[in-house]
Design a protein around this motif. Structure first.
Motif, PDB file in Angstrom:
ATOM      1  N   ASP A   1       7.234 -12.803 -24.020  1.00 40.54           N
ATOM      2  CA  ASP A   1       8.527 -12.827 -23.319  1.00 40.54           C
ATOM      3  C   ASP A   1       8.587 -14.012 -22.357  1.00 40.54           C
ATOM      4  O   ASP A   1       9.612 -14.705 -22.256  1.00 40.54           O
ATOM      5  CB  ASP A   1       8.708 -11.511 -22.552  1.00 40.54           C
ATOM      6  CG  ASP A   1      10.143 -11.257 -22.121  1.00 40.54           C
ATOM      7  OD1 ASP A   1      10.862 -12.239 -21.862  1.00 40.54           O
ATOM      8  OD2 ASP A   1      10.554 -10.092 -22.050  1.00 40.54           O
ATOM      9  N   LEU A   2       7.494 -14.261 -21.655  1.00 37.87           N
ATOM     10  CA  LEU A   2       7.446 -15.393 -20.723  1.00 37.87           C
ATOM     11  C   LEU A   2       7.643 -16.719 -21.451  1.00 37.87           C
ATOM     12  O   LEU A   2       8.316 -17.630 -20.944  1.00 37.87           O
ATOM     13  CB  LEU A   2       6.103 -15.409 -19.980  1.00 37.87           C
ATOM     14  CG  LEU A   2       5.878 -14.303 -18.952  1.00 37.87           C
ATOM     15  CD1 LEU A   2       4.442 -14.342 -18.420  1.00 37.87           C
ATOM     16  CD2 LEU A   2       6.866 -14.414 -17.793  1.00 37.87           C
ATOM     17  N   LEU A   3       7.071 -16.828 -22.645  1.00 37.08           N
ATOM     18  CA  LEU A   3       7.213 -18.051 -23.428  1.00 37.08           C
ATOM     19  C   LEU A   3       8.631 -18.171 -23.988  1.00 37.08           C
ATOM     20  O   LEU A   3       9.252 -19.238 -23.900  1.00 37.08           O
ATOM     21  CB  LEU A   3       6.198 -18.063 -24.565  1.00 37.08           C
ATOM     22  CG  LEU A   3       6.223 -19.283 -25.491  1.00 37.08           C
ATOM     23  CD1 LEU A   3       5.873 -20.551 -24.719  1.00 37.08           C
ATOM     24  CD2 LEU A   3       5.256 -19.086 -26.662  1.00 37.08           C
ATOM     25  N   ASN A   4       9.138 -17.077 -24.546  1.00 39.86           N
ATOM     26  CA  ASN A   4      10.455 -17.071 -25.183  1.00 39.86           C
ATOM     27  C   ASN A   4      11.585 -17.349 -24.198  1.00 39.86           C
ATOM     28  O   ASN A   4      12.429 -18.218 -24.426  1.00 39.86           O
ATOM     29  CB  ASN A   4      10.719 -15.700 -25.818  1.00 39.86           C
ATOM     30  CG  ASN A   4      10.640 -15.732 -27.331  1.00 39.86           C
ATOM     31  OD1 ASN A   4      11.075 -16.693 -27.955  1.00 39.86           O
ATOM     32  ND2 ASN A   4      10.086 -14.686 -27.906  1.00 39.86           N
ATOM     33  N   ASN A   5      11.572 -16.615 -23.092  1.00 38.46           N
ATOM     34  CA  ASN A   5      12.731 -16.604 -22.202  1.00 38.46           C
ATOM     35  C   ASN A   5      12.584 -17.413 -20.926  1.00 38.46           C
ATOM     36  O   ASN A   5      13.594 -17.757 -20.295  1.00 38.46           O
ATOM     37  CB  ASN A   5      13.079 -15.153 -21.844  1.00 38.46           C
ATOM     38  CG  ASN A   5      13.451 -14.343 -23.073  1.00 38.46           C
ATOM     39  OD1 ASN A   5      14.244 -14.796 -23.892  1.00 38.46           O
ATOM     40  ND2 ASN A   5      12.860 -13.158 -23.221  1.00 38.46           N
ATOM     41  N   TYR A   6      11.330 -17.701 -20.524  1.00 32.11           N
ATOM     42  CA  TYR A   6      11.132 -18.397 -19.250  1.00 32.11           C
ATOM     43  C   TYR A   6      10.305 -19.672 -19.404  1.00 32.11           C
ATOM     44  O   TYR A   6       9.995 -20.335 -18.432  1.00 32.11           O
ATOM     45  CB  TYR A   6      10.490 -17.441 -18.231  1.00 32.11           C
ATOM     46  CG  TYR A   6      11.294 -16.168 -18.105  1.00 32.11           C
ATOM     47  CD1 TYR A   6      12.472 -16.135 -17.360  1.00 32.11           C
ATOM     48  CD2 TYR A   6      10.895 -15.009 -18.783  1.00 32.11           C
ATOM     49  CE1 TYR A   6      13.240 -14.978 -17.278  1.00 32.11           C
ATOM     50  CE2 TYR A   6      11.656 -13.849 -18.707  1.00 32.11           C
ATOM     51  CZ  TYR A   6      12.824 -13.834 -17.964  1.00 32.11           C
ATOM     52  OH  TYR A   6      13.581 -12.697 -17.896  1.00 32.11           O
ATOM     53  N   ARG A   7       9.943 -19.956 -20.671  1.00 28.61           N
ATOM     54  CA  ARG A   7       9.264 -21.213 -21.025  1.00 28.61           C
ATOM     55  C   ARG A   7       7.941 -21.399 -20.291  1.00 28.61           C
ATOM     56  O   ARG A   7       7.540 -22.507 -19.970  1.00 28.61           O
ATOM     57  CB  ARG A   7      10.211 -22.401 -20.782  1.00 28.61           C
ATOM     58  CG  ARG A   7      11.547 -22.244 -21.489  1.00 28.61           C
ATOM     59  CD  ARG A   7      12.511 -23.347 -21.192  1.00 28.61           C
ATOM     60  NE  ARG A   7      12.783 -23.519 -19.772  1.00 28.61           N
ATOM     61  CZ  ARG A   7      13.574 -22.714 -19.056  1.00 28.61           C
ATOM     62  NH1 ARG A   7      14.162 -21.662 -19.614  1.00 28.61           N
ATOM     63  NH2 ARG A   7      13.775 -22.943 -17.776  1.00 28.61           N
ATOM     64  N   ILE A   8       7.257 -20.278 -20.030  1.00 20.07           N
ATOM     65  CA  ILE A   8       5.956 -20.306 -19.367  1.00 20.07           C
ATOM     66  C   ILE A   8       4.857 -20.130 -20.415  1.00 20.07           C
ATOM     67  O   ILE A   8       4.839 -19.139 -21.149  1.00 20.07           O
ATOM     68  CB  ILE A   8       5.847 -19.210 -18.293  1.00 20.07           C
ATOM     69  CG1 ILE A   8       6.802 -19.507 -17.137  1.00 20.07           C
ATOM     70  CG2 ILE A   8       4.409 -19.098 -17.780  1.00 20.07           C
ATOM     71  CD1 ILE A   8       6.832 -18.437 -16.059  1.00 20.07           C
ATOM     72  N   ILE A   9       3.966 -21.088 -20.480  1.00 20.26           N
ATOM     73  CA  ILE A   9       2.856 -21.047 -21.437  1.00 20.26           C
ATOM     74  C   ILE A   9       1.655 -20.376 -20.786  1.00 20.26           C
ATOM     75  O   ILE A   9       1.267 -20.715 -19.661  1.00 20.26           O
ATOM     76  CB  ILE A   9       2.463 -22.467 -21.881  1.00 20.26           C
ATOM     77  CG1 ILE A   9       3.638 -23.160 -22.596  1.00 20.26           C
ATOM     78  CG2 ILE A   9       1.242 -22.430 -22.798  1.00 20.26           C
ATOM     79  CD1 ILE A   9       3.367 -24.615 -22.925  1.00 20.26           C
ATOM     80  N   THR A  10       1.070 -19.418 -21.505  1.00 13.23           N
ATOM     81  CA  THR A  10      -0.169 -18.771 -21.056  1.00 13.23           C
ATOM     82  C   THR A  10      -1.201 -18.838 -22.179  1.00 13.23           C
ATOM     83  O   THR A  10      -0.857 -19.030 -23.350  1.00 13.23           O
ATOM     84  CB  THR A  10       0.068 -17.287 -20.703  1.00 13.23           C
ATOM     85  OG1 THR A  10       0.532 -16.607 -21.880  1.00 13.23           O
ATOM     86  CG2 THR A  10       1.075 -17.132 -19.577  1.00 13.23           C
ATOM     87  N   ILE A  11      -2.462 -18.657 -21.814  1.00 12.11           N
ATOM     88  CA  ILE A  11      -3.528 -18.608 -22.811  1.00 12.11           C
ATOM     89  C   ILE A  11      -3.332 -17.415 -23.738  1.00 12.11           C
ATOM     90  O   ILE A  11      -3.703 -17.450 -24.913  1.00 12.11           O
ATOM     91  CB  ILE A  11      -4.900 -18.548 -22.117  1.00 12.11           C
ATOM     92  CG1 ILE A  11      -5.152 -19.846 -21.344  1.00 12.11           C
ATOM     93  CG2 ILE A  11      -6.032 -18.314 -23.113  1.00 12.11           C
ATOM     94  CD1 ILE A  11      -6.350 -19.795 -20.432  1.00 12.11           C
ATOM     95  N   THR A  12      -2.730 -16.356 -23.210  1.00 11.97           N
ATOM     96  CA  THR A  12      -2.503 -15.143 -23.995  1.00 11.97           C
ATOM     97  C   THR A  12      -1.709 -15.438 -25.265  1.00 11.97           C
ATOM     98  O   THR A  12      -1.965 -14.845 -26.318  1.00 11.97           O
ATOM     99  CB  THR A  12      -1.746 -14.102 -23.145  1.00 11.97           C
ATOM    100  OG1 THR A  12      -2.314 -14.047 -21.842  1.00 11.97           O
ATOM    101  CG2 THR A  12      -1.820 -12.726 -23.785  1.00 11.97           C
TER     102      THR A  12
END
Length: 380
Positions: free
Chosen positions: A323-334
Motif C-alpha cells: 500500500d505504501l508503494l502503490n499509494n504513497y510512493r514509499i519504497i521499503t525492503i519488504t
C-alpha cells in the motif's frame, strides 16, 4: 512450482515503474537505507573498460578502502597521521571490490574450502543470520553453525575452524563489542582466523562508539557500499593481504569481482563519505515519535540506530508495504528487497530521499495503510 519471492519482486518493480512514469523520480521516496547511488567522477569516464578500469581503480580502492575501514571517525582524525598510517596498512593489508557483499562472502568460503576448514562458526547479535552465509556453506558442503550465545560459540572454537562475526543484523541489532573483542582475541590465541561481516555495521557500530573491525583485530572485514552509504550495491573486502589475494583470486575465477564502473563508483563513495550524515540520521531517529501506533495491538514500534521499524505478521507487513508503494510512493525492503530479505517494515533516515520527505508524511502514510489493512481484514 512458483517462486513467490521472485514473483514479489517482479510485481513490485512493475508498480514502481508505473509510479516513476506517472510521478517522476522526485516524487518517489526510497526509505530503505539501501538507496545507494552510482556516482562517478568525470575524469574516470574514459576508463570504464574491462582492463584499463581495474588497472586504475583497484589501487585507488585499495588505498581509500583501507583508509575508510581503519577510520573510527573520532575527533583526532588528522589527515597527515592518517596518510602515514595508510602507508603502514598497505604493507600488510589490502582492500578489494566485489559486485556484492554476498559475492565477497561466497569467494571467502570458496577459499576456505581449499584450506580444509572443518567448520564455519558464526556469531550473530540475534538469529537468524543473513542467508548468504549459510547458503554459501551449503553449496560448498562446509559444516556451518550459528549462534547468538557467546559461551556456546567460544566453546566450539578449535583448530581448523573459521569464525564469522556479524556486526549488525538485517534489523540493525548491534553486536556486543566486548564479546566480539574477546572472540577475536581467543581465536587468535588458537591461530583461528576471523571475518567481520560488517555490511551495515561499519557505520552503525561506530555510532555506538565501537571501533572498526580492523582496529579491533579482525583478519578480514566486509562491508556493503549501499547500506547507509550513497554507493553502488557492492562489497568492500579488506584485511590480511595474503588472505585477500587468495579470496580475490577465487572471485576472479567465478566472476564475483566488481567491474570497472562499480569500482569507480566505490572509489567516489569512499572519497566523499560523510559520517556527519549518519549522525544527522541518528538524531532524527532519536527525535522521531510515533505514539499513534500504540492503539494497534497487532504490531510493535521499535527504534533503530538511524530510523525505526514496525514488527507485525509478515503477510500483513507486506500488505502495508505494498500500500505504501502503490499509494504513497514509499519504497521499503519488504516490497523490493532481494529474496530472503527481512520482511520487517523498516524505515531508515540515512536514505537520500529521507531529506525530501517529512516525518508527518511518513507517519500519515503508514497510518492510512494500516487503516486500509484493517478494513480489508474486516471485509473478508
Amino acid at each position: 512450482m512458483k517462486d513467490l519471492e521472485f514473483e514479489r519482486i517482479v510485481k513490485t518493480r512493475e508498480i514502481l515503474r508505473n509510479n516513476l512514469k506517472k510521478h517522476g523520480r522526485d516524487n518517489i521516496y526510497d526509505l530503505t537505507g539501501l538507496t545507494g547511488g552510482f556516482y562517478i567522477e568525470d575524469k574516470n569516464l574514459d576508463f570504464l573498460e574491462t582492463y584499463t578500469g581495474p588497472a586504475i581503480f583497484t589501487e585507488k580502492l585499495n588505498r581509500h578502502g583501507l583508509l575508510y575501514l581503519h577510520d573510527d571517525f573520532t575527533e583526532d582524525s588528522d589527515i597527515k597521521n592518517k596518510l602515514e598510517s595508510l602507508e603502514e596498512y598497505c604493507k600488510y593489508e589490502k582492500a578489494v571490490g566485489f559486485n556484492r557483499t554476498s559475492s565477497a562472502l561466497l569467494a571467502t568460503i570458496i577459499m576456505l574450502k581449499s584450506k580444509n576448514i572443518t567448520q564455519i562458526l558464526h556469531y550473530v547479535p540475534e538469529k537468524p543470520s543473513h542467508p548468504s552465509i549459510p547458503k554459501s556453506c551449503n553449496i560448498l558442503d562446509i559444516p556451518y553453525y550459528e549462534s547468538d550465545n557467546f559461551d556456546e560459540i567460544i566453546s566450539l572454537i578449535d583448530i581448523n575452524k573459521f569464525l564469522i562475526i556479524t556486526g549488525s543484523t538485517m534489523n540493525h541489532k548491534i553486536v556486543d563489542f566486548e564479546n566480539a573483542k574477546k572472540l577475536i582475541e581467543y581465536c587468535h590465541s588458537k591461530d583461528i582466523k576471523v571475518l567481520f561481516d560488517d555490511a551495515s555495521g561499519a557505520r552503525i557500530r561506530l555510532l555506538n562508539g565501537q571501533q572498526t573491525a580492523l582496529n579491533m583485530g579482525a583478519d578480514l572485514v566486509v562491508t556493503s557500499m549501499d547500506k547507509l552509504m550513497n554507493g553502488p550495491r557492492a562489497g568492500l573486502l579488506a584485511g590480511n593481504k595474503e588472505l585477500i589475494n587468495e579470496i580475490y583470486s577465487e572471485g576472479l575465477k567465478y566472476g564475483l569481482e566488481a567491474q570497472a564502473p562499480i569500482l569507480a563508483a566505490m572509489v567516489y563513495t569512499l572519497k566523499n563519505f560523510s559520517f556527519e550524515r549518519i549522525k544527522k540520521a541518528q538524531q532524527r531517529a532519536i527525535n522521531f515519535n510515533f505514539d499513534e501506533l500504540n492503539e494497534y495491538d497487532f504490531l510493535s514500534f521499535e527504534k533503530t540506530p538511524t530510523g525505526f521499524m514496525i514488527n507485525m505478521d509478515s503477510k500483513e507487513s507486506y500488505e502495508v508495504a505494498l500500500d505504501l508503494l502503490n499509494n504513497y510512493r514509499i519504497i521499503t525492503i519488504t516490497t523490493l528487497g532481494m529474496p530472503d530479505a527481512s520482511k520487517t517494515l523498516r524505515f531508515d533516515f540515512t536514505s537520500k530521499d529521507a531529506d525530501r520527505v517529512s516525518d508527518n508524511y511518513i507517519k500519515n502514510s503508514i497510518l492510512n495503510a494500516l487503516i486500509s489493512l484493517i478494513n480489508k481484514k474486516n471485509s473478508e
